[in-house]
Design a protein around this motif. Sequence first.
Motif, short mmCIF file in Angstrom:
data_model
loop_
_atom_site.label_atom_id
_atom_site.label_comp_id
_atom_site.label_asym_id
_atom_site.label_seq_id
_atom_site.Cartn_x
_atom_site.Cartn_y
_atom_site.Cartn_z
N GLY A 11 -18.04 -15.53 -5.35
CA GLY A 11 -17.18 -15.76 -6.49
C GLY A 11 -16.57 -17.15 -6.52
O GLY A 11 -16.88 -17.99 -5.68
N LEU A 12 -15.72 -17.34 -7.48
CA LEU A 12 -15.01 -18.60 -7.69
C LEU A 12 -13.50 -18.35 -7.54
O LEU A 12 -13.07 -17.19 -7.54
CB LEU A 12 -15.32 -19.14 -9.09
N PRO A 13 -12.71 -19.42 -7.44
CA PRO A 13 -11.25 -19.22 -7.31
C PRO A 13 -10.65 -18.33 -8.39
O PRO A 13 -9.73 -17.57 -8.12
CB PRO A 13 -10.70 -20.65 -7.39
N THR A 16 -10.09 -14.67 -7.57
CA THR A 16 -9.01 -14.21 -6.69
C THR A 16 -7.82 -13.71 -7.50
O THR A 16 -6.94 -13.05 -6.95
CB THR A 16 -8.56 -15.33 -5.73
N GLU A 17 -7.82 -14.00 -8.80
CA GLU A 17 -6.76 -13.49 -9.67
C GLU A 17 -6.96 -12.00 -9.95
O GLU A 17 -6.04 -11.29 -10.30
CB GLU A 17 -6.74 -14.26 -10.98
N GLU A 18 -8.19 -11.54 -9.80
CA GLU A 18 -8.52 -10.14 -10.01
C GLU A 18 -8.42 -9.42 -8.67
O GLU A 18 -8.47 -10.03 -7.61
CB GLU A 18 -9.95 -10.01 -10.54
N VAL A 19 -8.30 -8.12 -8.72
CA VAL A 19 -8.31 -7.35 -7.49
C VAL A 19 -9.77 -7.06 -7.15
O VAL A 19 -10.48 -6.42 -7.91
CB VAL A 19 -7.53 -6.03 -7.67
#
Length: 66
Positions: A11-13, A16-19
């Motif tokens: 993934g991308l940064p 990381t906002e998602e769970v």
Amino acid sequence: MNDLKIYAFIGLPKHTEEVIYPGDAVLLLAKDEDEQQVLMRDVALAVRGDVVKLSNGLIMIVTADR
């Protein structure tokens, strides 16, 4: 018939906002889309996996469960 196993998510940064709970899979975070593509190729070749690009931008590497 071999069952498939999710080996890794790349993934991308922004992901990381998602769970994200990868379970037994490896979660790799790339700094940008170019690095994500390089990681995808390297990991898929190393484990002889197939690549699935999900609609949210995550890349999933699946392998035959051996």
